[in-house]
Design a protein around this motif. Structure first.
Motif, PDB file in Angstrom:
ATOM      1  N   LEU A 263       0.845  -1.185   0.000  1.00 43.05           N
ATOM      2  CA  LEU A 263       0.000   0.000   0.000  1.00 43.05           C
ATOM      3  C   LEU A 263       0.884   1.240   0.000  1.00 43.05           C
ATOM      4  O   LEU A 263       1.816   1.346   0.794  1.00 43.05           O
ATOM      5  CB  LEU A 263      -0.885  -0.021   1.257  1.00 43.05           C
ATOM      6  N   ASP A 264       0.589   2.181  -0.879  1.00 44.24           N
ATOM      7  CA  ASP A 264       1.344   3.433  -0.958  1.00 44.24           C
ATOM      8  C   ASP A 264       0.628   4.536  -0.186  1.00 44.24           C
ATOM      9  O   ASP A 264      -0.606   4.545  -0.072  1.00 44.24           O
ATOM     10  CB  ASP A 264       1.502   3.871  -2.423  1.00 44.24           C
ATOM     11  N   GLY A 265       1.425   5.476   0.325  1.00 42.54           N
ATOM     12  CA  GLY A 265       0.857   6.671   0.918  1.00 42.54           C
ATOM     13  C   GLY A 265       0.556   6.609   2.388  1.00 42.54           C
ATOM     14  O   GLY A 265       0.183   7.621   2.989  1.00 42.54           O
ATOM     15  N   ALA A 266       0.688   5.451   3.006  1.00 44.61           N
ATOM     16  CA  ALA A 266       0.436   5.317   4.442  1.00 44.61           C
ATOM     17  C   ALA A 266       1.739   5.583   5.212  1.00 44.61           C
ATOM     18  O   ALA A 266       2.828   5.548   4.642  1.00 44.61           O
ATOM     19  CB  ALA A 266      -0.114   3.942   4.760  1.00 44.61           C
ATOM     20  N   PRO A 267       1.646   5.850   6.525  1.00 44.13           N
ATOM     21  CA  PRO A 267       2.842   6.246   7.281  1.00 44.13           C
ATOM     22  C   PRO A 267       3.928   5.175   7.328  1.00 44.13           C
ATOM     23  O   PRO A 267       3.643   3.976   7.316  1.00 44.13           O
ATOM     24  CB  PRO A 267       2.293   6.516   8.688  1.00 44.13           C
ATOM     25  N   GLU A 268       5.165   5.647   7.424  1.00 39.04           N
ATOM     26  CA  GLU A 268       6.314   4.757   7.545  1.00 39.04           C
ATOM     27  C   GLU A 268       6.524   4.277   8.991  1.00 39.04           C
ATOM     28  O   GLU A 268       6.727   3.087   9.211  1.00 39.04           O
ATOM     29  CB  GLU A 268       7.577   5.467   7.045  1.00 39.04           C
ATOM     30  N   PRO A 269       6.475   5.172   9.996  1.00 34.97           N
ATOM     31  CA  PRO A 269       6.649   4.669  11.374  1.00 34.97           C
ATOM     32  C   PRO A 269       5.453   3.837  11.813  1.00 34.97           C
ATOM     33  O   PRO A 269       4.338   3.989  11.303  1.00 34.97           O
ATOM     34  CB  PRO A 269       6.743   5.961  12.214  1.00 34.97           C
ATOM     35  N   ALA A 270       5.677   2.964  12.773  1.00 41.11           N
ATOM     36  CA  ALA A 270       4.574   2.242  13.399  1.00 41.11           C
ATOM     37  C   ALA A 270       3.882   3.169  14.395  1.00 41.11           C
ATOM     38  O   ALA A 270       4.496   4.106  14.925  1.00 41.11           O
ATOM     39  CB  ALA A 270       5.090   0.997  14.102  1.00 41.11           C
ATOM     40  N   ALA A 271       2.604   2.912  14.632  1.00 48.71           N
ATOM     41  CA  ALA A 271       1.858   3.776  15.545  1.00 48.71           C
ATOM     42  C   ALA A 271       0.819   2.978  16.311  1.00 48.71           C
ATOM     43  O   ALA A 271       0.250   2.011  15.790  1.00 48.71           O
ATOM     44  CB  ALA A 271       1.185   4.920  14.781  1.00 48.71           C
ATOM     45  N   TRP A 272       0.585   3.410  17.547  1.00 44.02           N
ATOM     46  CA  TRP A 272      -0.466   2.861  18.396  1.00 44.02           C
ATOM     47  C   TRP A 272      -1.391   3.979  18.816  1.00 44.02           C
ATOM     48  O   TRP A 272      -0.939   5.061  19.206  1.00 44.02           O
ATOM     49  CB  TRP A 272       0.137   2.226  19.650  1.00 44.02           C
ATOM     50  N   THR A 273      -2.686   3.746  18.694  1.00 45.57           N
ATOM     51  CA  THR A 273      -3.686   4.607  19.303  1.00 45.57           C
ATOM     52  C   THR A 273      -4.648   3.702  20.056  1.00 45.57           C
ATOM     53  O   THR A 273      -4.577   2.479  19.959  1.00 45.57           O
ATOM     54  CB  THR A 273      -4.476   5.425  18.258  1.00 45.57           C
ATOM     55  N   ASN A 274      -5.567   4.313  20.746  1.00 44.92           N
ATOM     56  CA  ASN A 274      -6.542   3.518  21.485  1.00 44.92           C
ATOM     57  C   ASN A 274      -7.424   2.699  20.546  1.00 44.92           C
ATOM     58  O   ASN A 274      -7.992   1.676  20.937  1.00 44.92           O
ATOM     59  CB  ASN A 274      -7.410   4.436  22.342  1.00 44.92           C
ATOM     60  N   ASP A 275      -7.538   3.137  19.290  1.00 43.55           N
ATOM     61  CA  ASP A 275      -8.459   2.510  18.340  1.00 43.55           C
ATOM     62  C   ASP A 275      -7.813   1.504  17.407  1.00 43.55           C
ATOM     63  O   ASP A 275      -8.498   0.645  16.848  1.00 43.55           O
ATOM     64  CB  ASP A 275      -9.143   3.587  17.486  1.00 43.55           C
ATOM     65  N   PHE A 276      -6.519   1.602  17.194  1.00 46.43           N
ATOM     66  CA  PHE A 276      -5.840   0.715  16.242  1.00 46.43           C
ATOM     67  C   PHE A 276      -4.333   0.810  16.435  1.00 46.43           C
ATOM     68  O   PHE A 276      -3.823   1.730  17.089  1.00 46.43           O
ATOM     69  CB  PHE A 276      -6.198   1.085  14.799  1.00 46.43           C
ATOM     70  N   ALA A 277      -3.633  -0.164  15.852  1.00 46.71           N
ATOM     71  CA  ALA A 277      -2.172  -0.137  15.801  1.00 46.71           C
ATOM     72  C   ALA A 277      -1.757  -0.649  14.432  1.00 46.71           C
ATOM     73  O   ALA A 277      -2.404  -1.532  13.870  1.00 46.71           O
ATOM     74  CB  ALA A 277      -1.579  -1.007  16.905  1.00 46.71           C
ATOM     75  N   PHE A 278      -0.694  -0.081  13.889  1.00 48.77           N
ATOM     76  CA  PHE A 278      -0.236  -0.544  12.576  1.00 48.77           C
ATOM     77  C   PHE A 278       1.276  -0.423  12.485  1.00 48.77           C
ATOM     78  O   PHE A 278       1.904   0.352  13.198  1.00 48.77           O
ATOM     79  CB  PHE A 278      -0.902   0.244  11.440  1.00 48.77           C
ATOM     80  N   ARG A 279       1.842  -1.224  11.609  1.00 47.57           N
ATOM     81  CA  ARG A 279       3.258  -1.075  11.265  1.00 47.57           C
ATOM     82  C   ARG A 279       3.460  -1.536   9.839  1.00 47.57           C
ATOM     83  O   ARG A 279       2.835  -2.486   9.353  1.00 47.57           O
ATOM     84  CB  ARG A 279       4.162  -1.839  12.235  1.00 47.57           C
ATOM     85  N   ARG A 280       4.320  -0.828   9.156  1.00 44.88           N
ATOM     86  CA  ARG A 280       4.631  -1.154   7.763  1.00 44.88           C
ATOM     87  C   ARG A 280       5.461  -2.429   7.716  1.00 44.88           C
ATOM     88  O   ARG A 280       6.363  -2.646   8.529  1.00 44.88           O
ATOM     89  CB  ARG A 280       5.393  -0.015   7.105  1.00 44.88           C
ATOM     90  N   ARG A 281       5.156  -3.295   6.779  1.00 44.89           N
ATOM     91  CA  ARG A 281       5.874  -4.537   6.587  1.00 44.89           C
ATOM     92  C   ARG A 281       6.968  -4.364   5.540  1.00 44.89           C
ATOM     93  O   ARG A 281       6.938  -3.423   4.743  1.00 44.89           O
ATOM     94  CB  ARG A 281       4.904  -5.638   6.133  1.00 44.89           C
ATOM     95  N   GLN A 282       7.904  -5.280   5.521  1.00 44.66           N
ATOM     96  CA  GLN A 282       9.000  -5.221   4.555  1.00 44.66           C
ATOM     97  C   GLN A 282       8.502  -5.315   3.119  1.00 44.66           C
ATOM     98  O   GLN A 282       9.098  -4.748   2.200  1.00 44.66           O
ATOM     99  CB  GLN A 282       9.995  -6.351   4.845  1.00 44.66           C
ATOM    100  N   ASP A 283       7.368  -6.004   2.900  1.00 45.72           N
ATOM    101  CA  ASP A 283       6.827  -6.153   1.550  1.00 45.72           C
ATOM    102  C   ASP A 283       5.986  -4.958   1.107  1.00 45.72           C
ATOM    103  O   ASP A 283       5.415  -4.973   0.012  1.00 45.72           O
ATOM    104  CB  ASP A 283       6.008  -7.447   1.438  1.00 45.72           C
ATOM    105  N   GLY A 284       5.884  -3.926   1.943  1.00 48.89           N
ATOM    106  CA  GLY A 284       5.113  -2.746   1.604  1.00 48.89           C
ATOM    107  C   GLY A 284       3.684  -2.776   2.095  1.00 48.89           C
ATOM    108  O   GLY A 284       2.965  -1.777   1.983  1.00 48.89           O
TER     109      GLY A 284
END
Length: 442
Positions: free
Chosen positions: A244-265
């Motif tokens: 996925l293009d255009g989403a943040p590079e750093p990982a982030a946690w909020t009360n509603d969700f958490a995400f981190r970019r994978r090596q495959d994009g």
């Protein structure tokens, strides 16, 4: 079905003797085996299924200092140092990258909670700081929200759970370790009270020490030895996207969700707040010990009575060493993910970050996390069973801390100077009258 894990080829020969036997092929077990093999100590690792088949391949892939319990801080500092040079050291790609992690505060209460944690962490000089809304906007661009503040550590990182433990296991094998898959350990033999061998489904391995790094299975194995380990399981569900293009590079946690970019994009996405706790017979056995954690985390817990209750009730607690064990009847814990909740997480994420609107979900999975009453692991010798080291109960913190935790277990098994003071991780803290302290971590 869990994620696809890089395979580790079956061992060509079965060893009948080793200095140390490691039980469990997750990130802790393979790190211990690698640390031992580097020192020239003969080691056999026995995994009932495949390397990293359970939580070590199913976690978020975060390698973080931020939010750690104070008791874990020295260990995670050592672990980050190992991660930073690990690919070169093992000659393989674990996907590690120091891309930064943010813990975002949307309310004054969470901001104050972050500030209090930062004060506790200050003596360790971890490089974590509280950043402003404008700084957040630069790190997490194109969001519809303006956050109050965030804890940010640029040297926190990520790695690929489906790659890391297999890569470390293969490196340990190159150094002489025996890596045995589909080889469940049924029990431990003792001579004059001391560990002298393990009995596996494939045969007996004489040894001087055993490192038990069985993750969510450790409570059952300990019980068969007459040891009471107050461990429960919590369920975490995750989803993986296509690149996925255009989403943040750093990982982030909020009360509603958490995400981190994978090596495959793509991205690994999970619920930021809310843990599903299956009610099982041990829930009642250990209710008193887990009461402080229940009080501290009540808003984020979802208790559920499901088929795990009867599964665990029917599981044999002891068995003959020449008979099939529960570790052979269930090779991999592969629970059903909470897809309905993940879809709610997806909607919340898209509202906050429209760049995720076009994401394609490739897979959902779940894992059972080994949890302790104080959310701090056991990495410890056992007074009543010389030669046994337990390394378990990482309570969702194990992947990032794994390389140093495995090293510490190896130190304890061989009597070497420990990489950090292991006192906080002692097994006896649950039976020697010590108070159970649940720190207000993140």
């Amino acid at each position: 079905m869990g994620p696809v894990v890089e395979p580790v080829d079956p061992e060509a020969h079965f060893p009948t003797q080793a200095d140390v036997v490691v039980i469990g092929g997750g990130i802790i077990g393979v790190s211990a085996a690698h640390a031992l093999a580097e020192r020239g100590i003969s080691v056999a690792l026995c995994e009932k299924g495949q390397i990293a088949g359970e939580q070590s391949s199913r976690n978020w892939g975060w390698v973080r200092k931020t939010g750690r319990d104070q008791r874990e801080m020295p260990l995670i500092m050592e672990s980050l140092r190992i991660w930073e040079g690990l690919d070169k050291r093992i000659g393989a790609d674990t996907g590690f990258k120091a891309a930064g992690i943010l813990y975002v505060a949307e309310t004054e209460a969470v901001e104050n909670h972050h500030s209090a944690w930062l004060q506790r962490a200050e003596p360790y000089q971890m490089g974590v700081r509280q950043i402003t809304p404008d700084e957040i906007a630069k790190l997490l661009p194109n969001t519809t929200k303006r956050f109050r503040s965030a804890l940010y550590c640029p040297t926190d990182g990520r790695a690929e759970p489906q790659k890391a433990a297999p890569a470390i296991a293969r490196a340990a094998r190159v150094m002489g370790a025996s890596i045995l898959t589909n080889c469940a350990v049924r029990g431990i033999e003792r001579t004059a009270g001391r560990v002298s061998a393990v009995v596996t489904e494939q045969g007996r391995i004489a040894c001087n020490a055993v490192i038990l790094a069985g993750g969510a299975w450790t409570r059952l194995f300990c019980g068969s030895l007459g040891l009471t380990l107050p461990q429960l399981k919590v369920l975490s569900s995750v989803m993986r996207t296509a690149p996925l293009d255009g989403a943040p590079e750093p990982a982030a946690w909020t009360n509603d969700f958490a995400f981190r970019r994978r090596q495959d994009g793509g991205y690994t996405i999970a619920d930021g707040h809310g843990t599903l706790v299956p009610i099982v017979p041990d829930t009642f056995r250990f209710a008193t010990k887990f009461l402080p954690a229940l009080k501290a985390e009540w808003k984020g817990l979802r208790l559920r009575l499901d088929d795990r209750f009867m599964t665990e009730a029917r599981t044999p607690k002891t068995w003959a060493l020449d008979a099939i064990s529960p570790f052979e009847t269930t090779r991999v814990l592969d629970p059903t993910p909470d897809v309905a909740n993940l879809m709610k997480v997806k909607d919340r994420l898209i509202r906050a970050f429209p760049a995720f609107a076009g994401m394609k979900i490739e897979q959902h999975w779940a894992g059972l996390i080994d949890a302790m009453p104080d959310a701090v692991p056991v990495i410890s010798t056992v007074d009543t069973m010389p030669g046994l080291v337990i390394a378990t109960g990482f309570s969702g913190h194990g992947f990032g801390i794994g390389p140093a935790a495995g090293r510490l277990a190896a130190d304890l098994a061989t009597g070497s100077p420990p990489i950090v003071d292991p006192t906080a991780f002692r097994f006896s803290r649950f039976s020697d009258g010590s108070p159970i302290i649940v720190e207000a971590g993140l």
